[in-house]
Design an enzyme around this catalytic site. Structure first.
Site, PDB file in Angstrom:
ATOM      1  N   LYS A   1     -12.065  51.158  68.712  1.00 40.76           N
ATOM      2  CA  LYS A   1     -10.986  50.830  69.647  1.00 40.76           C
ATOM      3  C   LYS A   1     -11.526  50.626  71.066  1.00 40.76           C
ATOM      4  CE  LYS A   1      -7.545  53.470  66.985  1.00 40.76           C
ATOM      5  NZ  LYS A   1      -6.555  54.583  67.085  1.00 40.76           N
TER       6      LYS A   1
ATOM      7  N   HIS B   1     -10.216  53.532  64.346  1.00 33.87           N
ATOM      8  CA  HIS B   1      -9.184  53.444  63.316  1.00 33.87           C
ATOM      9  C   HIS B   1      -9.832  53.420  61.942  1.00 33.87           C
ATOM     10  CE1 HIS B   1      -5.743  51.915  60.983  1.00 33.87           C
ATOM     11  NE2 HIS B   1      -6.620  51.096  60.414  1.00 33.87           N
TER      12      HIS B   1
ATOM     13  N   GLU C   1      -4.989  45.441  55.583  1.00 34.68           N
ATOM     14  CA  GLU C   1      -5.547  45.431  56.943  1.00 34.68           C
ATOM     15  C   GLU C   1      -6.802  44.560  57.020  1.00 34.68           C
ATOM     16  OE1 GLU C   1      -4.011  49.946  58.147  1.00 34.68           O
ATOM     17  OE2 GLU C   1      -6.147  49.530  58.017  1.00 34.68           O
TER      18      GLU C   1
HETATM   19  P1  DAT Z   1      -4.445  57.580  62.419  1.00 28.09           P
HETATM   20  O1  DAT Z   1      -5.063  56.619  63.411  1.00 28.09           O
HETATM   21  O2  DAT Z   1      -5.189  58.881  62.373  1.00 28.09           O
HETATM   22  O3  DAT Z   1      -4.222  56.975  61.066  1.00 28.09           O
HETATM   23  P2  DAT Z   1      -1.596  57.240  62.858  1.00 28.09           P
HETATM   24  O4  DAT Z   1      -1.660  56.129  61.892  1.00 28.09           O
HETATM   25  O5  DAT Z   1      -0.574  58.303  62.639  1.00 28.09           O
HETATM   26  O6  DAT Z   1      -3.013  57.965  63.023  1.00 28.09           O
HETATM   27  O7  DAT Z   1      -1.337  56.652  64.330  1.00 28.09           O
HETATM   28  C1  DAT Z   1      -1.958  55.445  64.721  1.00 28.09           C
HETATM   29  C2  DAT Z   1      -2.456  55.595  66.141  1.00 28.09           C
HETATM   30  O8  DAT Z   1      -1.351  55.769  67.017  1.00 28.09           O
HETATM   31  C3  DAT Z   1      -3.328  56.818  66.366  1.00 28.09           C
HETATM   32  O9  DAT Z   1      -4.667  56.573  66.027  1.00 28.09           O
HETATM   33  C4  DAT Z   1      -3.129  57.085  67.818  1.00 28.09           C
HETATM   34  C5  DAT Z   1      -1.694  56.667  68.071  1.00 28.09           C
HETATM   35  N1  DAT Z   1      -0.797  57.815  68.008  1.00 28.09           N
HETATM   36  C6  DAT Z   1      -0.363  58.471  66.898  1.00 28.09           C
HETATM   37  N2  DAT Z   1       0.437  59.481  67.201  1.00 28.09           N
HETATM   38  C7  DAT Z   1       0.518  59.492  68.565  1.00 28.09           C
HETATM   39  C8  DAT Z   1       1.196  60.309  69.512  1.00 28.09           C
HETATM   40  N3  DAT Z   1       1.970  61.320  69.131  1.00 28.09           N
HETATM   41  N4  DAT Z   1       1.022  60.007  70.826  1.00 28.09           N
HETATM   42  C9  DAT Z   1       0.266  58.978  71.224  1.00 28.09           C
HETATM   43  N5  DAT Z   1      -0.405  58.170  70.385  1.00 28.09           N
HETATM   44  C10 DAT Z   1      -0.279  58.424  69.073  1.00 28.09           C
HETATM   45 MG    MG Z   2      -3.008  55.387  60.518  1.00 30.43          MG
END
Ligand code: DAT
Ligand code: MG
Length: 150
Positions: free
Chosen positions: A9, A115, A126
């Site tokens: 990222k 990611h 993806e």
């Molecule tokens: P991951 O990247 O571990 O699969 P995810 O799919 O739940 O996590 O979320 C995608 C992205 O969104 C994550 O890498 C960072 C952001 N994100 C997730 N939850 C968040 C939160 N509560 N506050 C801010 N950014 C968040």
């Molecule tokens: Mg995710």
């Protein structure tokens, strides 16, 4: 063989950690089968993160992921999705296990460096967002790196 999509990222790239992060996944044994540098536009960001549309952090997430060039990599290996996510660590770097990429390089959930796809099915979707089929390269007939041909 399973595949997973990895993105380095914008924070990872701007901090000069692209190679270091990819190296950790590669040396674990995941093979790079697709690789490119690109800057995501808003449309691609919204498609990639469609599942998070409507959440409070969504607009910030789209702004962040489009804010600088990123590396996209398709990695292949046995249980690639789970293996990569274990090496990446929990979503919130502050809570991630020591030794994972997110724990070792960060502290902020909104700047978690990398990611990794969360299922084999989502990985295929993806990968298709970032790579055309001819950009995924096979090692099938590659020369064995340890043996000189005679
Ligand atoms: P991951 O990247 O571990 O699969 P995810 O799919 O739940 O996590 O979320 C995608 C992205 O969104 C994550 O890498 C960072 C952001 N994100 C997730 N939850 C968040 C939160 N509560 N506050 C801010 N950014 C968040
Ligand atoms: Mg995710």
């Amino acid at each position: 063989m399973e595949r997973t999509l990895i993105l380095i990222k914008p924070d990872g790239m701007q901090r000069g950690l692209g190679g270091a992060i990819l190296a950790r996944l590669e040396r674990r044994g995941l093979k790079i089968v697709g690789l490119k540098l690109l800057r995501m536009d808003e449309a691609l960001a919204r498609r990639h993160y469609a599942i998070h549309d409507g959440k409070p952090f969504f607009s910030g997430l789209v702004r962040y992921i489009t804010s600088s060039p990123i590396i996209a990599a398709a990695l292949e290996g046995r249980m690639a999705v789970e293996a990569a996510r274990k090496t990446i660590g929990a979503t919130d770097p502050a809570k991630a296990e020591a030794g994972t990429i997110r724990a070792d390089f960060g502290m902020d959930i909104g700047r978690n460096l990398v990611h990794g796809s969360d299922s084999a099915e989502n990985a295929e979707k993806e990968i298709a967002l970032f790579f055309s089929p001819d950009e995924i390269v096979s090692y099938e007939r590659a020369t064995d790196p340890w043996i000189t041909e005679s």
